[in-house]
Design an enzyme around this catalytic site. Structure first.
Site, PDB file in Angstrom:
ATOM      1  CB  ALA A  62      17.844 -49.074  -4.189  1.00  0.00           C
ATOM      2  N   GLY A 101      18.485 -45.271  -8.168  1.00  0.00           N
ATOM      3  CA  GLY A 101      19.824 -45.838  -7.932  1.00  0.00           C
ATOM      4  C   GLY A 101      20.588 -46.344  -9.187  1.00  0.00           C
ATOM      5  CD  GLU A 104      20.118 -41.541  -6.874  1.00  0.00           C
ATOM      6  OE1 GLU A 104      19.745 -42.980  -5.882  1.00  0.00           O
ATOM      7  OE2 GLU A 104      20.141 -41.171  -5.607  1.00  0.00           O
ATOM      8  CD  GLU A 124      15.096 -42.406  -6.306  1.00  0.00           C
ATOM      9  OE1 GLU A 124      14.574 -41.353  -7.496  1.00  0.00           O
ATOM     10  OE2 GLU A 124      16.111 -42.443  -6.671  1.00  0.00           O
TER      11      GLU A 124
HETATM   12  C1  3H9 Z   1      16.158 -46.744  -5.033  1.00  0.00           C
HETATM   13  O1  3H9 Z   1      16.214 -46.535  -5.884  1.00  0.00           O
HETATM   14  C2  3H9 Z   1      16.579 -45.471  -3.959  1.00  0.00           C
HETATM   15  C3  3H9 Z   1      18.147 -45.278  -4.362  1.00  0.00           C
HETATM   16  O2  3H9 Z   1      17.454 -43.476  -4.716  1.00  0.00           O
HETATM   17  C4  3H9 Z   1      18.568 -45.053  -2.515  1.00  0.00           C
HETATM   18  C5  3H9 Z   1      19.504 -45.887  -2.458  1.00  0.00           C
HETATM   19  C6  3H9 Z   1      19.957 -45.718  -1.479  1.00  0.00           C
HETATM   20  N1  3H9 Z   1      13.717 -53.941  -6.415  1.00  0.00           N
HETATM   21  O3  3H9 Z   1       7.790 -53.799 -12.809  1.00  0.00           O
HETATM   22  P1  3H9 Z   1       7.839 -54.842 -13.474  1.00  0.00           P
HETATM   23  C7  3H9 Z   1      10.848 -56.855  -9.854  1.00  0.00           C
HETATM   24  S1  3H9 Z   1      14.711 -46.647  -5.146  1.00  0.00           S
HETATM   25  C8  3H9 Z   1      13.416 -55.111  -6.457  1.00  0.00           C
HETATM   26  O4  3H9 Z   1       6.522 -56.457 -13.713  1.00  0.00           O
HETATM   27  P2  3H9 Z   1       8.317 -54.298 -15.625  1.00  0.00           P
HETATM   28  C9  3H9 Z   1       8.856 -56.152  -9.526  1.00  0.00           C
HETATM   29  O5  3H9 Z   1       8.926 -56.731  -8.259  1.00  0.00           O
HETATM   30  C10 3H9 Z   1      14.061 -47.775  -6.952  1.00  0.00           C
HETATM   31  N2  3H9 Z   1      12.527 -55.595  -7.721  1.00  0.00           N
HETATM   32  O6  3H9 Z   1       8.685 -55.234 -14.726  1.00  0.00           O
HETATM   33  C11 3H9 Z   1       9.244 -57.597 -10.639  1.00  0.00           C
HETATM   34  O7  3H9 Z   1       8.667 -59.361  -9.990  1.00  0.00           O
HETATM   35  P3  3H9 Z   1       7.876 -60.194  -9.961  1.00  0.00           P
HETATM   36  C12 3H9 Z   1      13.752 -46.922  -7.903  1.00  0.00           C
HETATM   37  C13 3H9 Z   1      12.393 -54.780  -8.542  1.00  0.00           C
HETATM   38  O8  3H9 Z   1       9.651 -54.685 -17.273  1.00  0.00           O
HETATM   39  C14 3H9 Z   1       9.957 -57.530 -11.026  1.00  0.00           C
HETATM   40  O9  3H9 Z   1      10.543 -56.933 -11.457  1.00  0.00           O
HETATM   41  N3  3H9 Z   1      13.893 -47.181  -8.513  1.00  0.00           N
HETATM   42  C15 3H9 Z   1      12.480 -53.505  -8.532  1.00  0.00           C
HETATM   43  O10 3H9 Z   1       6.827 -53.947 -16.383  1.00  0.00           O
HETATM   44  C16 3H9 Z   1      10.153 -57.304 -13.082  1.00  0.00           C
HETATM   45  O11 3H9 Z   1       9.127 -55.556 -12.483  1.00  0.00           O
HETATM   46  C17 3H9 Z   1      12.295 -47.919  -9.307  1.00  0.00           C
HETATM   47  O12 3H9 Z   1      11.621 -47.625  -8.304  1.00  0.00           O
HETATM   48  C18 3H9 Z   1      13.581 -53.030  -8.011  1.00  0.00           C
HETATM   49  N4  3H9 Z   1      14.371 -52.069  -7.716  1.00  0.00           N
HETATM   50  O13 3H9 Z   1       8.992 -52.807 -16.148  1.00  0.00           O
HETATM   51  C19 3H9 Z   1      12.104 -48.888 -10.520  1.00  0.00           C
HETATM   52  N5  3H9 Z   1      11.664 -52.884  -9.546  1.00  0.00           N
HETATM   53  O14 3H9 Z   1       8.038 -60.373 -11.494  1.00  0.00           O
HETATM   54  C20 3H9 Z   1      11.099 -49.340 -10.235  1.00  0.00           C
HETATM   55  C21 3H9 Z   1      11.482 -53.920 -10.276  1.00  0.00           C
HETATM   56  O15 3H9 Z   1       8.290 -60.829  -8.637  1.00  0.00           O
HETATM   57  N6  3H9 Z   1      10.819 -50.257 -10.946  1.00  0.00           N
HETATM   58  N7  3H9 Z   1      11.433 -55.084  -9.453  1.00  0.00           N
HETATM   59  O16 3H9 Z   1       6.827 -58.866  -9.930  1.00  0.00           O
HETATM   60  C22 3H9 Z   1       9.866 -50.591 -12.521  1.00  0.00           C
HETATM   61  O17 3H9 Z   1       9.700 -49.124 -12.812  1.00  0.00           O
HETATM   62  C23 3H9 Z   1      10.374 -51.402 -13.224  1.00  0.00           C
HETATM   63  O18 3H9 Z   1      10.490 -52.632 -12.679  1.00  0.00           O
HETATM   64  C24 3H9 Z   1      10.309 -51.254 -14.756  1.00  0.00           C
HETATM   65  C25 3H9 Z   1      10.216 -52.690 -15.666  1.00  0.00           C
HETATM   66  C26 3H9 Z   1      10.460 -50.150 -14.878  1.00  0.00           C
HETATM   67  C27 3H9 Z   1      12.673 -51.148 -14.019  1.00  0.00           C
END
Ligand code: 3H9
Length: 703
Positions: A62, A101, A104, A124
């Site tokens: 999400a 998400g 999911e 999450e």
């Molecule tokens: C969810 O999904 C809830 C659902 O179950 C239910 C919904 C109803 N959103 O980490 P990076 C940005 S909860 C917005 O440096 P990497 C991050 O801030 C979510 N922005 O890259 C950064 O911005 P900036 C569950 C996001 O290659 C840029 O992307 N998912 C999100 O080292 C690059 O990120 C997670 O918790 C996001 N979801 O790693 C996954 N994700 O460049 C969270 C990232 O401006 N994300 N950004 O600083 C991660 O674990 C890592 O970002 C990922 C990439 C592994 C994907």
């Protein structure tokens, strides 16, 4: 379809393509785009549909930036229902990371395929949440309740091959081109008349879950919760998956997700998610700063710290030269490294082969000449400024031009160290935390003359070795250790005021600290602080100051290593036990010093220990030692085990209200004197303006 979601027909396969950089998060436009594409695909010539993403990853979850804002239609559950109810099979084509998400979405698809390098997961819980779009109901249907609980409460990504073995995927593609691989897989499914396989149709046999399973899980998880409530709610969702039909289970999941998303714990953990990424950015460093290549590293000093740092580089395949003063010290250092790796192998986290490869990358030397060609040197010798200056003089004379010369000092003046060389621009601080191969924090210390490309390179290599980097300017103790002074001081003062060591520690542990300050002192060795105090000339002349710590050292009670300190320790289990003799001694000392003992409230213990820390943090911000308040939070979460559910000391202060913090500090100043309690002008200013540290960060354009 929309700016971020396109749809096209490829022969008889409809292809929905998501393109929402950087990580294809499920922002409202993405949800709407997918929904429209699925609806369009129901009425065209397609026989199956592939859902694929552009860029570096499948949907990573999400859009976290939307949390806390008014929800916009369509919601994710509506999109998932459309996917699941599609009259044509939908295949999720996964590359990069399908997380939260995003995973999911794939679980609502009828088939899931992935390239071998992909990972899937439900992280999450790391944001204080639970999977709110069916993850808690569909995953146990695929892999069983026990495995689902483990996966969802840990939140770690799972590699495609393993995920496939577990039953989370239907196929690992034998090519790297996810789009081409998924298209041919979808065509095969069409040719073989594959059915509309829906995870929701799988039933869970309640007898597969042993009696007492959930109760036990709750107890186990509570032990590592440290103030987090999400694990407990995840257990409730899995209970619902076993006991209720899927639609009721999904309702329950939604209810609990809504509770968590408005919880202070999740707000704090989301703050840290963004703070961690923000901390990697140096505000006045041009984005295109060229990096220096780092192909070989030398570490000076093979003690626990130097050895741990060497492991960090060997772990990512960078060869390391370990320099020690003689063969004996070298042998000892290499021995520690081998032992540490062997423990990792025993825990099953590393294979014998991997261990051998990593150890093979570390070689020892006793000669400065041998390190002349390395790209980065990290000095980790004894904490003594003259010694460090001497070492840097030698490095200056030996190392090739362009080599980065880093010091791992915890307290010493990086500028003075840089001046011992003819190239201060190449000198930088890299302050690792012990054990360096485990602790995530790296304080990068910018000297007066540190060159931009040196800083940029060190921040990047820090990330590569798995550290969370935060920038600090030069001051005594940098960000983290400088703030710690008042914390330890007040923990000891509280004893004279009437607390027992157990009372102080248990209040802070109840708050979520991994270990209370007095138990921490025992672990680190009370003699360490004792010796450091002896060389300080800036401490007030007050017999109450560190009275108990000093007395214990003089009694030979140096902490865990001597079997006793503030506590006694079981010689075998190292379990800490209250010591009635010490409690009596504290009372005696208080009487001698004329301190009237009283009952101290838990609130006072928290405020006395944390407010000096926050106050110093504010001074650090004013002086520009830290770039932002959120960087300080990152330092405390990753370097000092501050509970992530409280978001770090500055976020915690914001949540208490800076006016309250300021007033309490003034009250303590009036009670205990200005030697210890002087409110930072920044706290006073923000308290008067009714602002938070986070707002101050935003106003200055650094958040
Ligand atoms: C969810 O999904 C809830 C659902 O179950 C239910 C919904 C109803 N959103 O980490 P990076 C940005 S909860 C917005 O440096 P990497 C991050 O801030 C979510 N922005 O890259 C950064 O911005 P900036 C569950 C996001 O290659 C840029 O992307 N998912 C999100 O080292 C690059 O990120 C997670 O918790 C996001 N979801 O790693 C996954 N994700 O460049 C969270 C990232 O401006 N994300 N950004 O600083 C991660 O674990 C890592 O970002 C990922 C990439 C592994 C994907």
């Amino acid at each position: 379809m929309s700016e971020v979601v396109s749809y096209e027909l490829n022969e008889n396969i409809g292809v929905i393509s998501v393109n929402n950089p950087p990580v294809n998060a499920l922002a409202q436009v993405v949800r709407e785009g997918i929904l429209n594409a699925i609806n369009a695909a129901q009425n065209d010539a397609s026989k199956a549909i592939v859902l694929v993403c552009e860029g570096r990853t499948f949907i990573a979850g999400a859009d976290i930036t939307e949390f806390g804002k008014p929800p916009k239609d369509p919601g994710l559950p509506e999109v998932l229902a459309a996917i699941e109810n599609s009259s044509k099979p939908i295949v999720a084509a996964i590359h990069g990371t399908a997380l939260g998400g995003g995973f999911e979405v794939s679980l609502a698809c009828h088939y899931r395929c992935a390239i071998a390098s992909a990972k899937v997961g439900l992280p999450e819980v790391k944001l204080g949440l639970l999977p709110g779009a069916g993850g808690t109901q569909r995953v146990p249907r695929l892999i069983g309740v026990k495995a689902a609980l483990n996966m969802i409460t840990r939140g770690d990504p799972i590699a495609a091959v393993k995920a496939n073995e577990m039953g989370l995927l239907d196929k690992v593609l034998d090519c790297d081109d996810v789009r081409a691989g998924a298209l041919s897989y979808a065509k095969k499914l069409v040719d073989t008349g594959a059915s509309l396989k829906r995870v929701r149709d799988i039933t869970i046999d309640p007898s597969s879950v042993e009696i007492g399973f959930f109760e036990n899980a709750r107890k186990q998880l509570a032990k590592r919760a440290r103030g987090q409530i999400a694990q407990d709610r995840i257990v409730s969702c899995l209970e619902a998956a076993v006991e209720l039909p899927i639609d009721k289970g999904l309702e329950r999941e939604r209810e609990l997700f809504k509770e968590l998303i408005t919880s202070p714990e999740s707000a704090a953990m989301r703050h840290i998610f963004f703070a961690e990424r923000q901390a990697a950015k140096i505000k006045d460093l041009p984005k295109d700063t060229a990096l220096r290549p780092i192909k070989q590293v030398a570490i000076l000093g093979g003690g626990t710290m130097g050895g741990g740092i060497a492991m960090c580089f060997a772990n990512i395949g960078i060869p390391v030269l370990l320099l020690e003063i003689n063969d004996e010290a070298l042998e000892r250092g290499m021995g520690i490294i081998q032992k540490n790796y062997a423990i990792t192998v025993q825990k099953g986290k590393l294979t014998e082969d991997q261990m051998k490869k990593r150890i093979g990358l570390i070689s020892g030397t006793t000669s400065y000449d041998e390190i002349s060609e390395v790209d980065l040197v990290i000095e980790a010798v004894f904490e003594n400024l003259d010694l460090k200056k001497d070492v840097f003089g030698k490095l200056d004379a030996t190392c090739k031009q362009g080599a980065i010369l880093a010091t791992n000092t915890s307290y010493q003046d990086v500028n003075a160290i840089a001046e011992a060389t003819s190239r201060p621009g190449d000198v930088v601080g890299m302050h690792f935390f012990s054990p360096a191969n485990v602790m995530k924090l790296l304080e990068v210390v910018r000297g007066r003359e540190t060159a931009n490309d040196v800083l940029a390179t060190v921040m990047q290599i820090g990330k590569k070795i798995g550290k969370v980097c935060a920038l600090s300017g030069v001051c005594y103790g940098f960000i983290g250790n400088r703030m710690l002074g008042g914390y330890g001081r007040e923990a000891q003062m509280l004893l004279l005021d009437g607390c027992t060591p157990s009372q102080v520690d248990s209040v802070l542990e109840g708050f979520g600290m991994a270990m209370g300050p007095l138990a921490m002192g025992d672990l680190a060795g009370l003699d360490v602080g004792y010796k450091a105090r002896q060389s300080r000339t800036d401490l007030p002349d007050d017999p109450k100051l560190y009275r108990m710590g000093t007395l214990l050292v003089e009694m030979g009670r140096h902490g865990q290593k001597t079997g006793s300190g503030f506590y006694q320790y079981d010689p075998e289990t190292r379990k800490r036990m209250a010591d009635p003799d010490i409690e009596a001694l504290i009372k005696e000392e208080a009487t001698k010093l004329g301190v009237e003992q009283r009952a101290v409230s838990d609130e006072e213990i928290l405020a006395r220990c944390f407010y000096p820390l926050i106050n110093e943090g504010a001074k650090i911000l004013e002086e520009g030692i830290a770039q932002r308040a959120s960087d300080i939070d990152v330092v405390y979460i990753y370097g000092y085990a501050f509970p992530v559910a409280k978001g770090g000391p500055m976020h915690y202060a914001d949540s208490v209200g800076l006016k309250n913090v300021y007033e309490k500090i003034c009250e303590f100043r009036d009670r205990y004197g200005e030697d210890y309690w002087q409110p930072a002008p920044l706290i006073k200013q923000l308290a008067e303006e009714g602002k938070t540290f986070a707002e101050w960060d935003r106003e200055r354009g650094v958040a």
